[in-house]
Design a protein around this motif. Structure first.
Motif: not given
Length: 314
Positions: A171-181, A183-186, A202-207, A217-222
Motif C-alpha cells: 500500500h502507498v499512502y501520502e506521508s502527510n496522511l491527509r488521506m488515511k487510505k 492512493v496506490i496499491s500493488f 519519489s519515482t520508483w518503488l522497489a519491493a 513507477n509511482l508516477r504512472n503505476v507501471a
C-alpha cells in the motif's frame, strides 16, 4: 523485519536485522537479535570506533531500526524506542542509554519517519496495522488498517509512506496522511514483502521477495520488466542510495546493484578475506558510504560501491 522473530531468536546466536546511517553523517546505528544497540563512527581514514554500546530493555530483539533527525528509532517486541540525539554521545560500558518509550500493543517489525521534519513515526506491526505516533508526545495518533496480514516492512519520504505485508500486498499512502487510505496499491502474489524502499526522487518503488526486486513507477503505476539473476534467492532487503541506484541482497551471499533499474551493474560477494555474511538482512548508505549487515553480526563497508574496504564483527 527481515526474518521471522522466532527464527531470528531460535535459529541464530545473534544477527543484525537492521542498521542505519545517521542522516548525512558518518555514524552508524546497529541493532542485533539479542537486543544490543551499537553506534559506530568512521573517521576520515575509515577507522571505526564505538560511540555507544547498550542494550534495550528486556534484551528484546531489534527488529527494525531507523536513524532520523529526531534520533534512532528502534522497533522491538510490543514496543518502540527512541534514542534522542543528545543522548547518543556515550562511552562504552558506562550507564545504559536513556530510551524514550512509545507504547504499542504489537511487535514492531519495521520503523520509519515522516520526512523532512520527522514529526511522525510509523511502525509496521504484527497485528496487520501501521501505527502512527507523534514523536514529541510519544502518543499514538492513528492506525492504518488496510492490510489483512502481518505488516513486515514500511518506508517513507516527504511524499509517500509505503508498507508491505506477508500476503504480498503493498500500500502507498501520502506521508502527510491527509488521506488515511492508500492512493496506490500493488500485489505481488502470495509472497512475503521482506524489503521495500522508495527512490529519492519519489519515482520508483522497489519491493523484495525472491530473485530480483519488483520495481514500480509511482508516477504512472507501471511495473518495470524483471531484472534477470542467475540464481534466484530470497531477498531480505532493498535500498535506494542518493544517486537512485538500487541495491538488494538476501540469502545468496551476493549484494546486487542496478544503476538503471533494468540490469545488474555490480555484484559484490558479501565477504571480506576469509569471513562472510551468509545472509544479508540490512542495507544502508549515507553520502558516499554504503554498508551491508547480517549474520552473524557482520558489517561490510564500501566507499565506492565496487568493492568492500572493511568488515567488522560486533
Amino acid at each position: 523485519m527481515k526474518v521471522k522473530v522466532q527464527d531470528a531468536i531460535l535459529d541464530y546466536y545473534t544477527d543484525i536485522l537492521a542498521h542505519s546511517f545517521e542522516p548525512n553523517g558518518n555514524r552508524l546505528a546497529v541493532g542485533t537479535t539479542t537486543g544490543k544497540v551499537v553506534v559506530l563512527e568512521r573517521d576520515e581514514s575509515t577507522q571505526i570506533s564505538h560511540v555507544a554500546d547498550t542494550m534495550i530493555p528486556e534484551n528484546s530483539a531489534v527488529l527494525g531500526l531507523h536513524w532520523s533527525s529526531k534520533g534512532i528509532f528502534i522497533g522491538s517486541r510490543s514496543l518502540l524506542y527512541l534514542l534522542k540525539p543528545d543522548d547518543i554521545h556515550h562511552q562504552v560500558e558506562s550507564a545504559p542509554l536513556p530510551f524514550v518509550k512509545f507504547e504499542c500493543l504489537a511487535n514492531v517489525y519495521d520503523v520509519c519517519t515522516q520526512a523532512p521534519n520527522d514529526d511522525k513515526v510509523f511502525g509496521a506491526c504484527e497485528d496487520c496495522k501501521i501505527r502512527v505516533w507523534d514523536v514529541e508526545t510519544q502518543q499514538q495518533v492513528c492506525e492504518l488498517a488496510d492490510h489483512k496480514s502481518v505488516v513486515e516492512v514500511c518506508n517513507a519520504n516527504a511524499e509517500y509512506l509505503v508498507s508491505g505485508s506477508q500476503d504480498g500486498k503493498i500500500h502507498v499512502y501520502e506521508s502527510n496522511l491527509r488521506m488515511k487510505k492508500p492512493v496506490i496499491s500493488f500485489e505481488v502474489g502470495k509472497q512475503t514483502i521482506s524489503g521495500l524502499d522508495i527512490s529519492h526522487n519519489s519515482t520508483w518503488l522497489a519491493a523484495g521477495c525472491k530473485g530480483s526486486p519488483i520495481i514500480y513507477n509511482l508516477r504512472n503505476v507501471a511495473t518495470l520488466p524483471e531484472i534477470e539473476v542467475d540464481k534466484p534467492e530470497k531477498i531480505y532487503t532493498v535500498h535506494f542510495d542518493k544517486q537512485n541506484n538500487l541495491w538488494w541482497a538476501g540469502g545468496g551471499n551476493i549484494v546486487y546493484r542496478s544503476s538503471d533499474l533494468t540490469a545488474i551493474s555490480a555484484k559484490l560477494k558479501s565477504s571480506f578475506g576469509e569471513t562472510s555474511i551468509y545472509h544479508v538482512f540490512s542495507l544502508t548508505s549515507s553520502n558516499n558510504c554504503f554498508s551491508a549487515a547480517g549474520s552473524s553480526t557482520g558489517i561490510l563497508f564500501s566507499e565506492n560501491g565496487d568493492y568492500w574496504e572493511d568488515m567488522i564483527h560486533l
